[in-house]
Every structure is written in structure tokens, then in C-alpha cells.
Scaffold this motif. Structure first.
Motif, short mmCIF file in Angstrom:
data_model
loop_
_atom_site.label_atom_id
_atom_site.label_comp_id
_atom_site.label_asym_id
_atom_site.label_seq_id
_atom_site.Cartn_x
_atom_site.Cartn_y
_atom_site.Cartn_z
N LEU B 2 0.86 -1.18 0.00
CA LEU B 2 0.00 0.00 0.00
C LEU B 2 0.90 1.23 0.00
O LEU B 2 2.07 1.16 0.26
CB LEU B 2 -0.89 0.01 1.23
CG LEU B 2 -1.95 -1.08 1.26
CD1 LEU B 2 -2.62 -1.10 2.62
CD2 LEU B 2 -2.97 -0.91 0.17
N LEU B 177 2.23 -2.42 7.80
CA LEU B 177 1.06 -2.03 7.00
C LEU B 177 1.29 -2.19 5.51
O LEU B 177 0.40 -1.92 4.71
CB LEU B 177 0.68 -0.58 7.32
CG LEU B 177 0.32 -0.28 8.79
CD1 LEU B 177 -0.04 1.19 8.96
CD2 LEU B 177 -0.82 -1.17 9.27
N LEU B 179 3.42 -0.49 3.54
CA LEU B 179 3.48 0.82 2.90
C LEU B 179 4.83 1.03 2.23
O LEU B 179 5.84 0.53 2.70
CB LEU B 179 3.29 1.93 3.93
CG LEU B 179 2.03 1.92 4.79
CD1 LEU B 179 2.10 3.03 5.83
CD2 LEU B 179 0.80 2.08 3.92
N ASN B 183 2.61 8.00 5.71
CA ASN B 183 1.57 9.01 5.59
C ASN B 183 1.84 10.23 6.46
O ASN B 183 2.58 10.18 7.44
CB ASN B 183 0.21 8.41 5.96
CG ASN B 183 -0.29 7.50 4.88
OD1 ASN B 183 0.08 6.33 4.83
ND2 ASN B 183 -1.09 8.04 3.98
N ARG B 257 -5.29 2.37 -3.84
CA ARG B 257 -4.43 2.17 -2.67
C ARG B 257 -4.75 3.14 -1.57
O ARG B 257 -4.73 2.80 -0.39
CB ARG B 257 -2.95 2.27 -3.08
CG ARG B 257 -2.49 1.04 -3.84
CD ARG B 257 -1.16 1.27 -4.49
NE ARG B 257 -0.76 0.10 -5.26
CZ ARG B 257 0.22 0.11 -6.15
NH1 ARG B 257 0.88 1.22 -6.39
NH2 ARG B 257 0.54 -0.99 -6.79
N LEU B 261 -6.16 2.45 2.16
CA LEU B 261 -5.36 2.89 3.31
C LEU B 261 -6.11 3.79 4.28
O LEU B 261 -5.95 3.70 5.51
CB LEU B 261 -4.14 3.64 2.75
CG LEU B 261 -3.05 4.12 3.68
CD1 LEU B 261 -2.34 2.92 4.29
CD2 LEU B 261 -2.05 4.97 2.89
#
Lengths: 274, 299
Positions: B2, B177, B179, B183, B257, B261
Motif C-alpha cells: 500500500l 502495514l 506501505l 503518511n 491504494r 489505506l
């Protein structure tokens, strides 16, 4: 003291839509310590313990500086800073206080002493902006709005670090230097610093020149006598204009006099406030 | 994985021209102090981004959109309340000002993430060939523009942080996660490394539970339902994206995505905020939007 420890000590005051962070140490009659640009309350970390033996030492980060409100789109002039300090003192229930200021913090202190005289018991300024002594070239360049787009936060703080070295007679401690610039190491911090620099305005000290002879607070002027940013001649002029003010030259010190000669400066302030 | 490896997100200070215009408009329209990662990533599609913005912007300043985000937020708080408590505040030993600022930062994301989710769902539906939004809406209430007074700035540490403590947490978040990028939320919380560490320590086991995944799925479905009810059409088909010279599949994957998320992020912020506030209070918008005061007619 490491800057993270200092940050952890900070309290907060919400003043309308904005907030100020500040350190509150010691007990007794209050004294506030006002930093300049591009620093924050951490500037005073070496001075606070001495003063806190006999006073309640309140060390705010000015609006837009350090870990006070760094949002965009508000006034950061020393006019606004003086108003915020006045509001902060009101919120703390402090009617009258000793005031110590450096650089633009000195400009704020001078505005408090002239325009909010009931707030200021004794006044101590050091290497302060005054008259037409400012903004210095480095800050004029930093305050240009295009700087935001031209350089990352990392590049800007690296440049500031180099530039600020001219403000020291001694070789500044790396940890202190990193701490002084830490709040400006993000993009938001960088933008806030640029906005702070853009708010520097000679008019805000020249307009109070006529009021300086009316200052009634006992005044001490400390000056790192080798300062290239704020030459000592401005200190001499202030000492002549403010009734009863005494200028104390600090040898082997430049702009960041409290970092070049911390013991001497702490002793001078403590002696003045005794 | 993600999150996204490409295109390269466009930072706010690097934006110029059309992207800078849109960033300004979105801060004003979404009523937020900064630009989230999904917008910064969409901005990497230089032809798609302005076209997408021009089609979604009329919806974003409506009461219907604001209410939709409010519903997602309230539902997330309810779900988070059932998932338990993180207890990060007690563990991180924050100072008074630090705690004030962490809470303000959580409020920022608690407000904006649900808006991002509804918007992302709307874009995804459009890219799938569905036509979200209503064809002809009249008398749609508009909300005031501009970030609310007192909203915390969207301040973030660098994605490659100098702090070993933060770098270690970021690495674990990415691994756990799936990623490729961190974020904005976590990068903001990294301003207080001890808090980020405590927050992630508390969140991590919760994110592995089936109830958490189910709650995220429910939020996503709710978001899609609400996106379909937006007042203005969003004409943004794959064919149009191709015609703009963009790779429609890549744009779609990027959008999918983020839609995947965001529900988890919304739940995480709600879980962290529950350390400070009761669910009833948290279910209400931290920044209720006043109606637009329009002089001389509608915008």
C-alpha cells in the motif's frame, strides 16, 4: 540541557486563536526572558537556573517561533508580539514583571517598556534591535517570500547555521546550535521562520524612539561588544536616551552574548534584579 | 504494497504553476492547513491532477460533502471505541505544551482524513466507470472557505528522519502495514518521537485484529455510499484520463491504494484521540463548518 528536555518542560497558554509555549521555573518575583530571531526560549537554557534561584523565570517562545503557534497567516511583528506578551501576562495573572530581551525580544521589551509601562518593573535588554539597527542583511534575505520555494527546510537551516556562527565569539556547541534551529527543521518550521523574518520592520523601533526618554523602569543594557549584527554603538545610544540606563559591555562576546559568556551574563542579570 | 512508489509526490514547497494553484484552492476548500499525501501523490500525475481537481472541487465546498465526512468520522469513532484503548498519552510522558500540540495535531487529521476518504471514493468510483454525484442539484448549501482558526499546521518530519528512534518506528509501520511511503499523520506525530513510539506500540496489535479490518471495510463501504450522493457529477472516466496522456491503470491503482489505506488511518487517529476525549465528543466534528456568507450571489 538538551533541547528535547527543554521542550518537555514547556507549558502552554491559549490566547484567542493562538497559543504560546513557555517554561516556568523557580519562584518569587517574576522575570520574563524574550528571545530573538531565529531562536526560541531554549536560547536562555544556560541562564535560567541562576535566575530561578531567586525569581519565577518565565521563558516564552514568541508567536511563530520555537514551539509556539507556527500556523501561517497571522501577524508576527514585534507590535503583535508585545500584545501577545501582554495578553499572556494577563492570563497568568501577572500585573508587573521584570523583562529581559535579546535581539527582537529586546525590541518587544522596548515596546513593552514604552507602550505598556505598567507591565515593566525593570528592563534589561542585550544586543537588542533598536532605532534603525535592523533587519540585518541575512534576515532580509531570509524573509523574502520566494525563499520558501527555493530551498528545502534542510538547506535553509544548514544556511542559517553557517550564518549564525558570525554571531558567536566562541565556537558554538553543536548540541546548542542544533537545538536553537530544531523548531525550524520542518517545512512548516521553515515557512514560519521566513514569515517571522518578513515581519521584521525598522519602523516598529523608530516609532518608539521619542518615547525612550519617558521610560521609567530601571534599565540595564548588556552588550556583547564584538557584535557584528547589532553594533555596540546602538547600545550606547539607548543608554543615552533611556533615563538612568547603564550600559555594560561584555568582552569576548558577539551577538549571542548569553552563549558566549553565560556565567557573566547570568551574573549581570541576577545582580541587576537583586 | 500500500502507499505508493510512483509517481513522486509533489511537496507543498516544491509546487508551482497549476499545482500550486490547486494546493491553495484545496487548502481553502477542504478547510485544512496542509496537503495530504494522497493529494501530493495525485499531483505527480501532472495532467490528471488539474482535471481531477476541477471536477471534484464543486462538491468539496458543499454541506453535503462536509456532512458525509462527519458521518464517516462518527462511525469511525464508534468502531474505534469498540476496539479498545491505546493508552499512548500515559506512556509517552509528554510535557504540557507537547500534549496540547499532539491533541491539536490529532484533531487536524481527525477532521481531514474522513474528507479525504469520501473524496477518494468518489474519484475511484468515477475511474471505475460509475458516475458518482447527482446530475442536477440546485440550492446546494456551500460552506465557508479557509482553514479554521486554531487548526494545527500540517507540520511533518522528513520521511527519512534523522532520529533513529523515529526511523525505527517508520520502518516498522511500513513493514506492518505494507506501505512504501509514510503518511502525513505518522510524520506529524513524529514531531514527538516518544509519543509516536508509544502510539504505534499501542496501535500495532489492534491493526492486526479481524475486527479492525472489518471496521475499515465498513468505513470504506460507507464512504462509497456517501460519495455516490454528492451533489455534483464527477465526470472522470478512464477514457478521459487516457486522453489526458496519463496511464489510467496507474492512476486507478494509486487511487485504490489510498482508498484502501485511509479507513485504517481514520480508525488509528480515532483510537489515539480516544485517549483524550469521550466517544460522544469525538464523534462530533472538531471544526464544524459555518455556512458560506456569499456577497452578491453564489460562487
Amino acid at each position: 540541557m538538551k533541547w528535547r528536555e527543554f521542550q518537555r518542560m514547556q507549558k502552554v497558554a491559549q490566547l484567542g486563536d493562538r497559543f504560546l509555549s513557555y517554561v516556568d521555573q523557580g519562584s518569587g518575583d517574576p522575570v520574563i526572558l524574550l528571545h530573538g530571531i531565529p531562536t526560541w526560549g531554549y536560547l536562555w537554557q544556560g541562564i535560567i537556573p541562576t535566575l530561578a534561584d531567586s525569581h519565577r523565570v518565565l521563558t516564552p517562545d514568541l508567536l511563530g517561533f520555537g514551539y509556539s503557534d507556527k500556523g501561517d497567516n497571522f501577524d508576527r511583528s514585534i507590535t503583535r508580539q508585545a500584545e501577545m506578551i501582554d495578553a499572556w501576562l494577563e492570563a497568568l495573572g501577572i500585573e508587573r514583571t521584570d523583562v529581559v530581551g535579546h535581539d527582537i525580544g529586546g525590541g518587544v521589551a522596548l515596546r513593552l517598556a514604552t507602550l505598556f509601562p505598567q507591565r515593566v518593573r525593570r528592563l534589561c535588554v542585550m544586543n537588542t534591535v533598536c532605532y534603525d539597527s535592523w533587519p540585518v542583511e541575512m534576515m532580509l534575505q531570509l524573509g523574502h517570500p520566494s525563499v520558501y520555494r527555493k530551498a528545502s527546510a534542510k538547506t535553509t537551516t544548514a544556511g542559517m547555521k553557517l550564518g549564525l556562527k558570525q554571531g558567536f565569539a566562541s565556537s558554538p556547541d553543536d548540541e546548542i546550535m542544533e537545538g536553537l534551529l530544531a523548531p525550524y527543521s520542518t517545512e512548516v518550521g521553515k515557512l514560519s521562520l521566513i514569515r517571522n523574518a518578513a515581519a521584521l520592520n525598522t519602523n516598529l523601533t523608530t516609532e518608539i524612539t521619542r518615547l525612550l526618554p519617558e521610560v521609567r523602569a530601571e534599565t540595564r543594557i548588556l552588550w556583547g561588544e564584538d557584535d557584528q549584527f547589532q553594533p555596540v554603538e546602538y547600545g550606547e545610544r539607548l543608554a543615552w536616551d533611556i533615563p538612568g540606563a547603564r550600559l555594560v559591555r561584555i568582552p569576548d562576546a558577539r551577538h549571542f552574548v548569553m552563549l558566549d559568556q553565560p556565567d557573566e551574563v547570568a551574573g549581570q542579570i541576577a545582580s541587576f534584579l537583586r | 504494497m500500500l502507499g505508493l512508489g510512483k509517481p513522486k509526490p509533489v511537496d507543498e514547497y516544491e509546487a508551482h504553476g497549476e499545482t500550486e494553484r490547486i494546493y491553495h484552492q484545496l487548502r481553502q476548500t477542504v478547510r485544512v492547513t496542509g496537503v495530504n499525501l494522497n493529494f501530493r501523490t495525485w499531483a505527480g500525475f501532472e495532467h490528471f491532477f488539474p482535471a481531477m481537481w476541477d471536477t471534484v472541487q464543486p462538491n468539496l465546498e458543499t454541506r453535503i460533502f462536509e456532512d458525509a465526512a462527519d458521518q464517516v468520522r462518527a462511525q469511525a469513532v464508534h468502531a474505534a471505541d469498540l476496539l479498545g484503548r491505546v493508552g499512548a498519552v500515559a506512556e509517552a510522558d509528554l510535557g504540557e505544551s507537547q500534549a496540547f500540540q499532539v491533541r491539536a495535531a490529532l484533531n487536524l487529521y481527525h477532521y481531514v482524513n474522513p474528507k479525504m476518504l469520501v473524496l477518494t471514493s468518489a474519484v475511484r468510483l468515477a475511474l471505475e466507470g460509475e458516475s458518482p454525484g447527482q446530475p442536477e442539484s440546485t440550492d446546494v448549501e456551500l460552506i465557508a472557505r479557509g482553514a479554521p482558526a486554531g487548526m494545527y499546521p500540517m507540520e511533518m518530519v522528513d520521511e527519512d528522519p534523522e532520529s533513529n528512534q523515529v526511523e525505527k518506528v517508520f520502518r516498522d509501520i511500513k513493514k506492518t502495514l505494507g506501505l512504501s511511503q509514510i503518511n502525513s499523520d505518522y510524520r506529524t506525530l513524529a514531531l514527538w518521537p516518544d509519543y509516536l513510539e508509544a502510539a504505534w506500540k499501542g496501535l500495532k496489535p489492534i491493526t492486526q485484529r479481524d475486527e479492525y479490518r472489518t471496521a475499515a471495510d465498513v468505513l470504506r463501504e460507507r464512504s462509497r455510499t456517501l460519495a455516490r450522493r454528492l451533489p455534483h457529477p464527477i465526470p472522470l472516466s478512464p477514457e478521459q484520463v487516457e486522453a489526458l496522456g496519463e496511464d489510467a491503470d496507474e492512476v486507478m491503482q494509486t487511487t485504490e491504494r489510498f482508498e484502501q489505506l485511509l479507513p485504517g488511518l481514520i480508525l488509528n487517529i480515532a483510537l489515539l484521540a480516544l485517549d483524550w476525549a469521550e466517544p460522544e465528543a469525538l464523534a462530533r466534528s472538531p471544526f464544524p463548518a459555518p455556512a458560506a456568507q456569499l456577497a452578491g450571489g453564489a460562487r
